[in-house]
Design an enzyme around this catalytic site. Structure first.
Site, PDB file in Angstrom:
ATOM      1  N   ARG A 188      29.955  38.108  38.679  1.00  0.00           N
ATOM      2  CA  ARG A 188      31.338  37.765  39.013  1.00  0.00           C
ATOM      3  C   ARG A 188      31.573  37.833  40.522  1.00  0.00           C
ATOM      4  O   ARG A 188      32.462  37.173  41.059  1.00  0.00           O
ATOM      5  CB  ARG A 188      32.301  38.697  38.256  1.00  0.00           C
ATOM      6  CG  ARG A 188      33.753  38.255  38.341  1.00  0.00           C
ATOM      7  CD  ARG A 188      34.630  38.975  37.316  1.00  0.00           C
ATOM      8  NE  ARG A 188      36.007  38.568  37.451  1.00  0.00           N
ATOM      9  CZ  ARG A 188      36.980  38.884  36.601  1.00  0.00           C
ATOM     10  NH1 ARG A 188      36.713  39.627  35.544  1.00  0.00           N
ATOM     11  NH2 ARG A 188      38.211  38.468  36.803  1.00  0.00           N
ATOM     12  N   ASN A 239      33.293  35.492  45.091  1.00  0.00           N
ATOM     13  CA  ASN A 239      33.746  35.863  46.432  1.00  0.00           C
ATOM     14  C   ASN A 239      33.103  35.016  47.530  1.00  0.00           C
ATOM     15  O   ASN A 239      33.224  35.336  48.708  1.00  0.00           O
ATOM     16  CB  ASN A 239      33.481  37.349  46.684  1.00  0.00           C
ATOM     17  CG  ASN A 239      34.379  38.217  45.841  1.00  0.00           C
ATOM     18  OD1 ASN A 239      35.570  37.933  45.708  1.00  0.00           O
ATOM     19  ND2 ASN A 239      33.817  39.245  45.235  1.00  0.00           N
TER      20      ASN A 239
HETATM   21  P1  NAD Z   1      52.384  33.014  45.059  1.00  0.00           P
HETATM   22  O1  NAD Z   1      52.494  33.548  43.705  1.00  0.00           O
HETATM   23  O2  NAD Z   1      53.011  33.785  46.160  1.00  0.00           O
HETATM   24  O3  NAD Z   1      52.973  31.524  45.077  1.00  0.00           O
HETATM   25  C1  NAD Z   1      53.009  30.816  46.284  1.00  0.00           C
HETATM   26  C2  NAD Z   1      54.415  30.303  46.587  1.00  0.00           C
HETATM   27  O4  NAD Z   1      54.677  29.152  45.788  1.00  0.00           O
HETATM   28  C3  NAD Z   1      55.522  31.281  46.270  1.00  0.00           C
HETATM   29  O5  NAD Z   1      56.503  31.163  47.267  1.00  0.00           O
HETATM   30  C4  NAD Z   1      56.066  30.784  44.947  1.00  0.00           C
HETATM   31  O6  NAD Z   1      57.409  31.128  44.747  1.00  0.00           O
HETATM   32  C5  NAD Z   1      55.897  29.308  45.089  1.00  0.00           C
HETATM   33  N1  NAD Z   1      55.717  28.552  43.850  1.00  0.00           N
HETATM   34  C6  NAD Z   1      54.941  28.888  42.807  1.00  0.00           C
HETATM   35  N2  NAD Z   1      54.894  27.890  41.922  1.00  0.00           N
HETATM   36  C7  NAD Z   1      55.680  26.905  42.396  1.00  0.00           C
HETATM   37  C8  NAD Z   1      56.020  25.613  41.933  1.00  0.00           C
HETATM   38  N3  NAD Z   1      55.490  25.120  40.819  1.00  0.00           N
HETATM   39  N4  NAD Z   1      56.875  24.878  42.663  1.00  0.00           N
HETATM   40  C9  NAD Z   1      57.370  25.369  43.831  1.00  0.00           C
HETATM   41  N5  NAD Z   1      57.059  26.557  44.336  1.00  0.00           N
HETATM   42  C10 NAD Z   1      56.221  27.321  43.628  1.00  0.00           C
HETATM   43  O7  NAD Z   1      50.864  32.797  45.500  1.00  0.00           O
HETATM   44  P2  NAD Z   1      49.550  32.278  44.778  1.00  0.00           P
HETATM   45  O8  NAD Z   1      48.779  31.618  45.836  1.00  0.00           O
HETATM   46  O9  NAD Z   1      49.835  31.548  43.534  1.00  0.00           O
HETATM   47  O10 NAD Z   1      48.818  33.637  44.350  1.00  0.00           O
HETATM   48  C11 NAD Z   1      48.381  34.566  45.309  1.00  0.00           C
HETATM   49  C12 NAD Z   1      48.213  35.909  44.636  1.00  0.00           C
HETATM   50  O11 NAD Z   1      47.247  35.790  43.607  1.00  0.00           O
HETATM   51  C13 NAD Z   1      47.759  37.017  45.555  1.00  0.00           C
HETATM   52  O12 NAD Z   1      48.571  38.144  45.350  1.00  0.00           O
HETATM   53  C14 NAD Z   1      46.342  37.307  45.089  1.00  0.00           C
HETATM   54  O13 NAD Z   1      45.980  38.663  45.271  1.00  0.00           O
HETATM   55  C15 NAD Z   1      46.409  36.934  43.646  1.00  0.00           C
HETATM   56  N6  NAD Z   1      45.118  36.578  43.051  1.00  0.00           N
HETATM   57  C16 NAD Z   1      44.746  37.229  41.935  1.00  0.00           C
HETATM   58  C17 NAD Z   1      43.545  36.908  41.311  1.00  0.00           C
HETATM   59  C18 NAD Z   1      43.169  37.594  40.046  1.00  0.00           C
HETATM   60  O14 NAD Z   1      42.030  37.424  39.580  1.00  0.00           O
HETATM   61  N7  NAD Z   1      44.066  38.336  39.437  1.00  0.00           N
HETATM   62  C19 NAD Z   1      42.725  35.920  41.851  1.00  0.00           C
HETATM   63  C20 NAD Z   1      43.137  35.265  42.997  1.00  0.00           C
HETATM   64  C21 NAD Z   1      44.345  35.605  43.593  1.00  0.00           C
END
Ligand code: NAD
Ligand code: ZN
Length: 367
Positions: free
Chosen positions: A244, A248
């Site tokens: 996994r 990265n």
């Molecule tokens: P996010 O959840 O902050 O979303 C990005 C932005 O887009 C936010 O402002 C949100 O409100 C907006 N948004 C979301 N969907 C939308 C839509 N359909 N239309 C308009 N706006 C929308 O960020 P992200 O990039 O989705 O996720 C990043 C997070 O994910 C980090 O906290 C990271 O640590 C986590 N992550 C977790 C894993 C895991 O395996 N659990 C893997 C990768 C990343």
């Protein structure tokens, strides 16, 4: 009409990822895994006004007796906190959530991680339904069962492995996604090709314009293929003891850039996660070539594809190589034996390489 795609994620708690345009209005798919009558919808202030009422209406149409609550928090990584997590648990208490209740995470990775962690903890674990609305969440964070919140001292420091019961990805939700967020998600899509399958890089090269135009069929295919790669590796190594870690690729460099910039991506004056990973993947590919492991042409190919997606491919100015190297030493992915990188033997064939010499790392960082 784009066909419904499904990806099965096996292991001790198997579940299905369903991908198609229109699923946000499909109550049967949204509620497929529901066992009880309580459902807490968790979302953020950007996503909830766009989609929450539709999800609720669809769920209610499929299950008229459902008791649905809503917890909406401000958007952004800086809200992925223990305080918001506590508020989410309070919302479950207010709802009267029992052990057969479910949490539905409607949003990007921030909501998925926080709501998933709340679901992992409420009464020692209830069902979680992931309804990702960013491309990054569809291809990465919603699949695999990692949940977490941040502490002031670092990202994702408190969390749990808690697989969802179902993942429902509606590609039409991506139409409202800001361009920059779409591109960030595409970086993670490219990552799967870089790690596992040069043939997927061919496909991405052929469909780059359709993806950027948010064509539903192209997006659904990219999401489904990405989820399959992730599902395969998560099944083999659910707790990240081995393979996994390949996920990265580009992230050791990427995290160093993000932390050195003080996570400025959200405010617009630094790289966001996907952008930093794009730069990191190019650096990892170049480092592989410099060490004689892989053809230099493969690094150029990766760089060209990322550039077509509008992603950065060079370290931003003002980040000294020595400072980035120091950050990588502190990264939790560096183990006791020295700097460890995910490099590749060729496009589509990544592997872990230990004890990479500092001089080679500094060279690709531009020193
Ligand atoms: P996010 O959840 O902050 O979303 C990005 C932005 O887009 C936010 O402002 C949100 O409100 C907006 N948004 C979301 N969907 C939308 C839509 N359909 N239309 C308009 N706006 C929308 O960020 P992200 O990039 O989705 O996720 C990043 C997070 O994910 C980090 O906290 C990271 O640590 C986590 N992550 C977790 C894993 C895991 O395996 N659990 C893997 C990768 C990343
Ligand atoms: Zn990532």
């Amino acid at each position: 009409m784009t066909a419904i795609q499904t990806v099965h994620v096996g292991g001790s708690a198997p579940y299905t990822v369903t991908i198609a345009p229109g699923l946000i209005d499909d109550g049967a798919v949204l509620t497929q895994a529901l066992r009880g009558r309580h459902l807490l919808l968790v979302s953020d202030a950007n996503v909830a006004p766009l989609y929450a009422a539709r999800v609720e209406a669809a769920a209610r149409a499929a299950r008229p007796a459902l008791n649905i609550g809503r917890f909406v928090m401000p958007a952004g990584e800086h809200e992925k906190t223990l305080a918001r997590f506590g508020e989410c648990l309070d919302a479950l208490a207010t709802l009267g959530a029992t052990r057969d209740a479910a949490v539905l995470a409607l949003g990007g990775g921030v909501i998925g991680d926080l709501a998933g962690f709340a679901g992992a903890c409420w009464m020692r674990g209830i069902d979680v339904i992931q309804v990702p609305t960013t491309l990054l969440a569809m291809v990465d964070s919603s699949v695999g069962g990692k949940t977490a919140v941040d502490l002031p001292s670092g990202k994702n420091l408190v969390g749990a492995f808690h697989p969802p019961r179902a993942v429902v990805a509606d590609t039409t939700a991506l139409r409202s996604l800001p361009d920059r967020e779409l591109r960030a998600g595409l970086a993670e899509v490219v990552k799967y090709g870089a790690i596992f399958d040069a043939g997927f890089l061919d496909w991405l090269e052929a469909h780059a314009d359709a993806l950027l135009a948010r064509d539903d069929a192209a997006l659904a295919e990219a999401v489904a293929r990405s989820c399959r790669y992730k599902a395969d590796v998560v099944e083999r190594d659910p707790f990240e003891h081995g393979d996994r870690a390949l996920l990265n690729f580009g992230h050791t460099f990427g995290h160093a850039i993000e932390t050195e910039q003080g996570y400025a991506g959200a405010s617009g004056d630094g790289l966001n996660h996907g952008e930093a990973v794009a730069v990191g993947m190019v650096l990892a590919a170049r480092l592989s070539a410099d060490l004689g492991l892989a053809p230099a042409a493969d690094a150029r190919r990766l760089q060209d594809l990322l550039q077509r997606f509008g992603l950065p491919v060079a370290v931003p100015p003002g980040l000294p190589p020595e400072a980035l190297l120091a950050r990588m030493r502190l990264d939790k992915k560096a183990d006791a034996r020295g700097l460890r990188f995910i490099l590749w033997d060729a496009a589509g064939a990544a592997r872990v390489v230990r004890d990479v010499p500092d001089a080679a790392v500094l060279a690709v960082l531009g020193a």
